[in-house]
Design a protein around this motif. Sequence first.
Motif, PDB file in Angstrom:
ATOM      1  N   GLY A 191       0.711  -1.155   0.068  1.00 46.88           N
ATOM      2  CA  GLY A 191      -0.081  -0.085  -0.013  1.00 46.88           C
ATOM      3  C   GLY A 191       0.877   1.253   0.109  1.00 46.88           C
ATOM      4  N   ALA A 192       0.170   2.406  -0.070  1.00 51.14           N
ATOM      5  CA  ALA A 192       0.815   3.957  -0.078  1.00 51.14           C
ATOM      6  C   ALA A 192       1.261   4.101   1.203  1.00 51.14           C
ATOM      7  N   ILE A 193       2.141   5.046   1.376  1.00 52.21           N
ATOM      8  CA  ILE A 193       2.543   5.920   2.646  1.00 52.21           C
ATOM      9  C   ILE A 193       1.380   6.485   2.996  1.00 52.21           C
ATOM     10  N   LYS A 194       0.859   6.304   4.094  1.00 46.22           N
ATOM     11  CA  LYS A 194      -0.214   7.184   4.724  1.00 46.22           C
ATOM     12  C   LYS A 194       0.234   8.902   4.797  1.00 46.22           C
ATOM     13  N   ASP A 195      -0.871   9.732   4.846  1.00 43.71           N
ATOM     14  CA  ASP A 195      -0.592  11.127   4.923  1.00 43.71           C
ATOM     15  C   ASP A 195       0.102  11.444   6.388  1.00 43.71           C
ATOM     16  N   GLN A 196      -0.281  10.639   7.394  1.00 42.83           N
ATOM     17  CA  GLN A 196       0.505  10.812   8.677  1.00 42.83           C
ATOM     18  C   GLN A 196       0.732   9.601   9.204  1.00 42.83           C
ATOM     19  N   GLY A 197       1.982   9.796  10.129  1.00 43.67           N
ATOM     20  CA  GLY A 197       2.399   8.745  10.823  1.00 43.67           C
ATOM     21  C   GLY A 197       1.568   8.163  12.076  1.00 43.67           C
ATOM     22  N   CYS A 198       1.550   6.878  12.813  1.00 36.36           N
ATOM     23  CA  CYS A 198       0.664   6.463  13.659  1.00 36.36           C
ATOM     24  C   CYS A 198       1.591   5.943  14.588  1.00 36.36           C
ATOM     25  N   ARG A 199       1.169   6.239  15.957  1.00 33.60           N
ATOM     26  CA  ARG A 199       1.823   6.028  17.172  1.00 33.60           C
ATOM     27  C   ARG A 199       0.776   4.913  17.894  1.00 33.60           C
ATOM     28  N   LEU A 200       0.868   3.616  18.019  1.00 35.41           N
ATOM     29  CA  LEU A 200      -0.031   2.745  18.484  1.00 35.41           C
ATOM     30  C   LEU A 200       0.573   2.601  20.079  1.00 35.41           C
ATOM     31  N   LEU A 234     -10.436  -4.542  21.009  1.00 34.27           N
ATOM     32  CA  LEU A 234     -11.163  -5.524  21.542  1.00 34.27           C
ATOM     33  C   LEU A 234     -12.587  -4.849  21.483  1.00 34.27           C
ATOM     34  N   ASN A 235     -12.785  -3.698  21.300  1.00 35.52           N
ATOM     35  CA  ASN A 235     -14.036  -3.102  21.653  1.00 35.52           C
ATOM     36  C   ASN A 235     -14.547  -2.140  20.216  1.00 35.52           C
ATOM     37  N   ALA A 236     -13.839  -2.547  19.174  1.00 35.11           N
ATOM     38  CA  ALA A 236     -14.174  -1.650  17.850  1.00 35.11           C
ATOM     39  C   ALA A 236     -15.591  -1.716  17.523  1.00 35.11           C
ATOM     40  N   PRO A 237     -16.203  -0.859  17.267  1.00 29.99           N
ATOM     41  CA  PRO A 237     -15.900   0.458  16.679  1.00 29.99           C
ATOM     42  C   PRO A 237     -15.631   1.405  17.951  1.00 29.99           C
ATOM     43  N   LEU A 238     -15.844   0.955  19.209  1.00 29.93           N
ATOM     44  CA  LEU A 238     -15.941   1.658  20.534  1.00 29.93           C
ATOM     45  C   LEU A 238     -14.416   1.892  20.867  1.00 29.93           C
ATOM     46  N   ASP A 239     -14.265   2.968  21.822  1.00 32.36           N
ATOM     47  CA  ASP A 239     -12.735   2.980  22.356  1.00 32.36           C
ATOM     48  C   ASP A 239     -12.371   1.813  23.235  1.00 32.36           C
ATOM     49  N   ASP A 240     -11.004   1.539  22.994  1.00 28.60           N
ATOM     50  CA  ASP A 240     -10.533   0.604  23.670  1.00 28.60           C
ATOM     51  C   ASP A 240      -9.646   1.189  24.867  1.00 28.60           C
ATOM     52  N   GLU A 241      -9.935   0.753  26.110  1.00 32.74           N
ATOM     53  CA  GLU A 241      -9.374   1.559  27.216  1.00 32.74           C
ATOM     54  C   GLU A 241      -7.816   1.234  27.382  1.00 32.74           C
ATOM     55  N   ARG A 242      -7.170   0.183  26.684  1.00 31.36           N
ATOM     56  CA  ARG A 242      -5.944  -0.198  26.913  1.00 31.36           C
ATOM     57  C   ARG A 242      -5.131   0.123  25.507  1.00 31.36           C
ATOM     58  N   LEU A 243      -5.887   0.436  24.671  1.00 31.43           N
ATOM     59  CA  LEU A 243      -5.144   0.846  23.383  1.00 31.43           C
ATOM     60  C   LEU A 243      -5.407   2.332  22.901  1.00 31.43           C
ATOM     61  N   SER A 244      -4.391   2.940  22.544  1.00 28.65           N
ATOM     62  CA  SER A 244      -4.465   4.411  22.059  1.00 28.65           C
ATOM     63  C   SER A 244      -4.061   4.464  20.757  1.00 28.65           C
ATOM     64  N   LYS A 245      -4.462   5.449  19.705  1.00 29.01           N
ATOM     65  CA  LYS A 245      -4.058   5.571  18.544  1.00 29.01           C
ATOM     66  C   LYS A 245      -3.718   6.887  18.556  1.00 29.01           C
ATOM     67  N   GLU A 246      -2.433   7.239  18.057  1.00 32.14           N
ATOM     68  CA  GLU A 246      -2.059   8.681  17.875  1.00 32.14           C
ATOM     69  C   GLU A 246      -1.631   9.084  16.366  1.00 32.14           C
TER      70      GLU A 246
END
Length: 181
Positions: free
Chosen positions: A19-28, A135-147
């Motif tokens: 795939g392509a390089i996304k417009d932004q980086g991601c920190r999980l 584990l809770n998609a599409p809801l927020d996952d309390e132990r996983l954050s995406k930036e």
Amino acid sequence: MATTCDACGHRTNEVKSGGAIKDQGCRLSLHIEKEEDFRRDVLKSDTCGMSIPELDFEVGWGALSSRFTTVEGLLTATKEQLQQQGSLMLGDSAPQFKRQQMTDFLVKFDDILALKLPVTLVLDDAAGNSYIQSLNAPLDDERLSKEYYTRTFEQDDELGVNDMKTENYEQLDAVAEENES
């Protein structure tokens, strides 16, 4: 790509991004506290660095190659690679305190895998192509954050983005077609 050696049984799997390089980086960031955290799927691309802040541990792009596995699989592969590298770098001629430091570090990895030491697994992918299962998609996952973040010039340079010609691209195609005629 998955390979297995018929002679020794060693197995590897590696994922190459198409795939392509996304417009932004991601920190999980995943706080590993429960057994279910180990079973989460992980896609770690070859442009993804990994860190565990509680251990002051960080590896850069490509150090663990790209792979599709679970959190437990990623941590186990990391530990195995550290053991291999440690045995090469810290052979019999290495000072005893260095060998002891590596042994202590690997014991901490065992504690993580036994859930005795809760830690945060951070995957930082400048190309934005890595993933940890929620584990809770599409809801927020309390132990996983995406930036999502804007890459630095240096990150864009490493990815080759700075060298890409994107302005007037359509005009260049039209000129090339005219020259071929």
